[in-house]
Write a protein that holds these residues in place. Structure first.
Motif, mmCIF file in Angstrom:
data_model
loop_
_atom_site.group_PDB
_atom_site.id
_atom_site.type_symbol
_atom_site.label_atom_id
_atom_site.label_comp_id
_atom_site.label_asym_id
_atom_site.label_seq_id
_atom_site.Cartn_x
_atom_site.Cartn_y
_atom_site.Cartn_z
ATOM 1 N N GLY A 199 52.341 -14.327 2.801
ATOM 2 C CA GLY A 199 52.656 -15.029 1.564
ATOM 3 C C GLY A 199 51.793 -14.569 0.404
ATOM 4 O O GLY A 199 52.278 -14.357 -0.714
ATOM 5 N N VAL A 200 50.499 -14.391 0.664
ATOM 6 C CA VAL A 200 49.585 -13.922 -0.386
ATOM 7 C C VAL A 200 49.989 -12.535 -0.865
ATOM 8 O O VAL A 200 50.105 -12.272 -2.076
ATOM 9 C CB VAL A 200 48.129 -13.910 0.116
ATOM 10 C CG1 VAL A 200 47.217 -13.278 -0.937
ATOM 11 C CG2 VAL A 200 47.640 -15.315 0.454
ATOM 12 N N LYS A 201 50.193 -11.629 0.073
ATOM 13 C CA LYS A 201 50.467 -10.237 -0.284
ATOM 14 C C LYS A 201 51.833 -10.064 -0.946
ATOM 15 O O LYS A 201 52.000 -9.161 -1.788
ATOM 16 C CB LYS A 201 50.368 -9.365 0.974
ATOM 17 C CG LYS A 201 48.951 -9.208 1.526
ATOM 18 C CD LYS A 201 48.076 -8.352 0.624
ATOM 19 C CE LYS A 201 46.753 -8.004 1.280
ATOM 20 N NZ LYS A 201 45.892 -7.149 0.420
ATOM 21 N N LYS A 202 52.802 -10.905 -0.579
ATOM 22 C CA LYS A 202 54.102 -10.818 -1.265
ATOM 23 C C LYS A 202 53.972 -11.253 -2.710
ATOM 24 O O LYS A 202 54.652 -10.728 -3.597
ATOM 25 C CB LYS A 202 55.127 -11.672 -0.530
ATOM 26 C CG LYS A 202 55.663 -11.021 0.743
ATOM 27 C CD LYS A 202 56.771 -11.845 1.384
ATOM 28 C CE LYS A 202 57.351 -11.107 2.596
ATOM 29 N NZ LYS A 202 58.425 -11.898 3.268
ATOM 30 N N ALA A 203 53.108 -12.205 -2.962
ATOM 31 C CA ALA A 203 52.896 -12.665 -4.329
ATOM 32 C C ALA A 203 52.016 -11.712 -5.120
ATOM 33 O O ALA A 203 52.243 -11.497 -6.316
ATOM 34 C CB ALA A 203 52.264 -14.057 -4.317
ATOM 35 N N LEU A 204 51.027 -11.119 -4.441
ATOM 36 C CA LEU A 204 50.065 -10.237 -5.112
ATOM 37 C C LEU A 204 49.571 -9.203 -4.098
ATOM 38 O O LEU A 204 48.615 -9.453 -3.361
ATOM 39 C CB LEU A 204 48.893 -11.058 -5.657
ATOM 40 C CG LEU A 204 47.816 -10.286 -6.429
ATOM 41 C CD1 LEU A 204 48.413 -9.584 -7.648
ATOM 42 C CD2 LEU A 204 46.698 -11.217 -6.856
ATOM 43 N N ASP A 256 55.838 -19.851 2.532
ATOM 44 C CA ASP A 256 56.359 -20.112 1.191
ATOM 45 C C ASP A 256 55.380 -20.946 0.369
ATOM 46 O O ASP A 256 55.249 -20.744 -0.852
ATOM 47 C CB ASP A 256 57.703 -20.832 1.280
ATOM 48 C CG ASP A 256 58.814 -19.934 1.805
ATOM 49 O OD1 ASP A 256 58.617 -18.700 1.836
ATOM 50 O OD2 ASP A 256 59.862 -20.466 2.212
ATOM 51 N N LEU A 257 54.689 -21.885 1.030
ATOM 52 C CA LEU A 257 53.670 -22.676 0.333
ATOM 53 C C LEU A 257 52.587 -21.768 -0.228
ATOM 54 O O LEU A 257 52.214 -21.881 -1.412
ATOM 55 C CB LEU A 257 53.064 -23.702 1.294
ATOM 56 C CG LEU A 257 51.757 -24.384 0.866
ATOM 57 C CD1 LEU A 257 51.925 -25.139 -0.444
ATOM 58 C CD2 LEU A 257 51.258 -25.304 1.975
ATOM 59 N N VAL A 258 52.096 -20.863 0.591
ATOM 60 C CA VAL A 258 51.034 -19.961 0.150
ATOM 61 C C VAL A 258 51.552 -19.030 -0.938
ATOM 62 O O VAL A 258 50.879 -18.795 -1.953
ATOM 63 C CB VAL A 258 50.466 -19.169 1.341
ATOM 64 C CG1 VAL A 258 49.410 -18.175 0.869
ATOM 65 C CG2 VAL A 258 49.879 -20.116 2.389
ATOM 66 N N LYS A 287 42.833 -9.933 -2.198
ATOM 67 C CA LYS A 287 41.879 -9.741 -1.115
ATOM 68 C C LYS A 287 42.034 -10.878 -0.115
ATOM 69 O O LYS A 287 41.835 -12.048 -0.450
ATOM 70 C CB LYS A 287 40.450 -9.697 -1.661
ATOM 71 C CG LYS A 287 40.185 -8.503 -2.566
ATOM 72 C CD LYS A 287 38.756 -8.467 -3.098
ATOM 73 C CE LYS A 287 38.530 -9.483 -4.185
ATOM 74 N NZ LYS A 287 37.208 -9.291 -4.872
ATOM 75 N N VAL A 288 42.382 -10.526 1.139
ATOM 76 C CA VAL A 288 42.630 -11.536 2.167
ATOM 77 C C VAL A 288 41.703 -11.299 3.353
ATOM 78 O O VAL A 288 41.280 -10.170 3.621
ATOM 79 C CB VAL A 288 44.095 -11.505 2.638
ATOM 80 C CG1 VAL A 288 45.035 -11.843 1.493
ATOM 81 C CG2 VAL A 288 44.455 -10.138 3.231
ATOM 82 N N GLY A 289 41.370 -12.385 4.061
ATOM 83 C CA GLY A 289 40.492 -12.227 5.213
ATOM 84 C C GLY A 289 40.329 -13.507 6.007
ATOM 85 O O GLY A 289 40.945 -14.538 5.736
ATOM 86 N N GLY A 290 39.466 -13.446 7.012
ATOM 87 C CA GLY A 290 39.175 -14.557 7.927
ATOM 88 C C GLY A 290 38.197 -14.041 8.969
ATOM 89 O O GLY A 290 37.616 -12.962 8.799
#
Length: 582
Positions: free
Chosen positions: A246-251, A195-197, A255-258
């Protein structure tokens, strides 16, 4: 030629020549050595031939990134000034990555520390979000046309499973592991973490717009394979899954990674990276229960290892290149991920930007031309190794920024000191002046490959090599004279540059230089007597010396049948950029 000194054993080519020594004359052997560029033989002049028709691929701006530990330096006086300069050094977008964006605290900067207090909880344990400091950081980037490379970390005090002690107090004399405190631990509630993210991304969309935020990179944590993460590998994957969810639910198109792991040349780090990729491909997602995890880019780190030898610094660029090589090898072994962008989240000569020369003498390379020639070389070799493995390199981030209100040229790994640029920043300016349409093949009379450097170091003859690029109206060639040993008294190298198939009968030639006399505020500062409190006049002189400078005046020159010949001397650890415009 490069004197390629092998780490262990005997150079097999030298062994080959020793076997044939008794069969043919010494003169013939010398001819063979000349042809094969074998160790111990040198040419008086090294010739580079660059053909505008021999293109390789587009020149991606892998150097247009910056990273640092202390996020609160971003909007301070010298930090904001440096970011302005970074945003202006080329036509492409500069991305910025920093630690501690979610760390709890009062927002006061210190070495290897920063905080935003973005997340706290009320007396009933309900989340309280405060984006004031994070906004100030991101606003500083956006106002300059830069973009955040958002590091999702570290763990807020109210969420940490083991928060005490939380704030560390570190200085360059302390042991590095003293920084690893309560912010390294997993969250006590993964739903609150997600939820924070989610709320962070939603806030950014509201403030900057969805199309803007969709251009950012969102990566989870930093170096989870060492003390930066106190949890297990499985717990990191869980942290990743919940953050990305969290990132993908918001947008959804973010682009996500690690995973931003350490040197892949270390088998443990290599395995950690591969286990993460296995999880993203085949594992059960901790947040969704589905197979695998979203992965839009892959990030790891690559460092060298300088030392002190007989009273001078000896770098080990081969170690850093080996880490890059192994990281690319790991990614290339996954067909599903091979074409994803790779970002070397920290790409540096060694590991601690805030460790000073006083306590770490091998860091003496940082102020002068050793750091600039090393960086020119490393970025060029990164392109070369990416081609070798067929992977998609997008960025190689120098973990170097500035340290506010510290000693002049104190030996930190930074791009500027007290608002005055160091020679290394001028290498970034040189890359920014190179056209990005096409990388060009470079033929050398004494070729040196990244593979040779990895295997044999640069401890004999120097690595005098080049990278070139072109557009319809220009061509640029960068040439460096690099050696692992920081001994500037070494002889200069004569360079002959042949440019072919130049599409004009007359061109403007501009020659930039970084050496002991050009683009070098450090040497000017030393000649002043190394003042810690420069006068206004001295500051102005240092500021001017920190800018990229011309080696000769720009000149219009005739091109004969598409061919232009140039020649000049290049000192040890010097870098030249020759730009042709028509």
């Amino acid at each position: 030629m490069m004197n390629i000194e092998k780490r262990k054993g005997t150079n097999p080519l030298i062994h080959f020549y020793s076997q044939i020594m008794n069969k043919i004359s010494r003169t013939a052997v010398c001819c063979c050595l000349s042809l094969f560029s074998i160790a111990g033989w040198a040419q008086e002049t090294i010739t580079f031939t660059v053909d505008a028709d021999k293109t390789i691929e587009p020149m991606k701006p892998i150097w247009s990134w910056v990273g640092y530990d202390e996020p609160n330096y971003t909007y301070m006086k010298d930090g904001a000034k440096l970011l302005t300069e970074l945003s202006q050094l080329s036509p492409v977008t500069v991305y910025a990555r920093c630690h501690n964006l979610l760390t709890s605290g009062d927002g006061i900067a210190a070495l290897k520390w920063g905080s935003t207090n973005a997340y706290t909880e009320d007396k009933k344990g309900r989340p309280v979000y405060d984006w004031t400091i994070v906004d100030r950081i991101f606003d500083t980037y956006i106002e300059r046309g830069m973009k955040p490379y958002v590091e999702i970390g570290f763990m807020p005090e109210a969420l940490s499973t083991n928060p005490e002690p939380y704030r560390h107090n570190w200085d360059p004399a302390a042991h590095y592991t003293n920084i690893f405190t309560g912010w390294t631990h997993p969250p006590k509630d993964y739903d609150k973490w997600r939820d924070l993210v989610y709320n962070w991304v939603r806030h950014c969309i509201e403030r900057y717009g969805e199309d803007e935020v969709a251009q950012w990179y969102w990566e989870v944590w930093n170096e989870p394979d060492i003390g930066y993460w106190s949890g297990s590998h499985e717990e990191y994957c869980k942290l990743y899954d919940y953050a990305v969810d969290g990132v993908k639910k918001a947008l959804p198109r973010a682009k996500v990674g690690g995973p931003e792991t350490t040197d892949p040349g270390n088998q443990k780090a290599y395995d950690y990276l591969c286990k993460f990729l296995d999880h993203c491909r085949d594992g059960v997602n901790y947040a969704t229960g589905k197979k695998g995890a979203p992965l839009d880019f892959i990030a790891f780190h690559a460092k060298g290892s300088p030392s002190i030898l007989e009273g001078h610094v000896r770098m080990d660029i081969g170690r850093q290149l080996n880490n890059i090589d192994k990281g690319f090898q790991a990614v290339a072994s996954y067909p599903e991920f091979k074409n994803l962008p790779i970002i070397i989240g920290e790409s540096d000569p060694e590991g601690c930007a805030a460790c000073s020369v006083e306590h770490h003498p091998s860091n003496a390379y940082r102020n002068g031309t050793m750091y600039s020639s090393y960086s020119a070389n490393t970025w060029a070799r990164t392109y070369e190794l990416a081609r070798k493995h067929g992977v998609n390199i997008a960025g190689a981030i120098p973990w170097a920024f500035e340290f506010e209100d510290q000693m002049w040229f104190g030996g930190f790994r930074d791009l500027a000191t007290n608002g005055v640029d160091k020679p290394v920043l001028n290498v970034m300016r040189m890359y920014g002046l190179m056209p990005s349409d096409n990388l060009l093949e470079v033929e050398s009379s004494s070729p040196v490959s990244a593979r040779q450097i990895i295997s044999y170091k640069v401890t004999g003859s120097p690595d005098v090599s080049a990278i070139a690029s072109s557009s319809d109206k220009s061509m640029a060639v960068m040439i460096w004279n690099y050696h692992d040993d920081d001994i500037l008294e070494a002889a200069e190298t004569e360079v002959a540059l042949i440019c072919k198939n130049v599409a004009s009968d007359r061109v403007k030639v501009t020659h930039y230089r970084i050496d002991g006399e050009h683009s070098n505020s450090y040497e000017v500062w030393k000649k002043m007597g190394s003042p810690q409190n420069p006068t206004i006049e001295q500051y102005d002189q240092l500021e001017a010396a920190g800018q990229l400078q011309l080696y000769t005046s720009p000149a219009y020159m005739n091109v004969d049948g598409g061919k232009l010949d140039l020649s000049f001397s290049l000192p040890r650890q010097g870098v030249s950029l020759v730009v042709l415009n028509w």
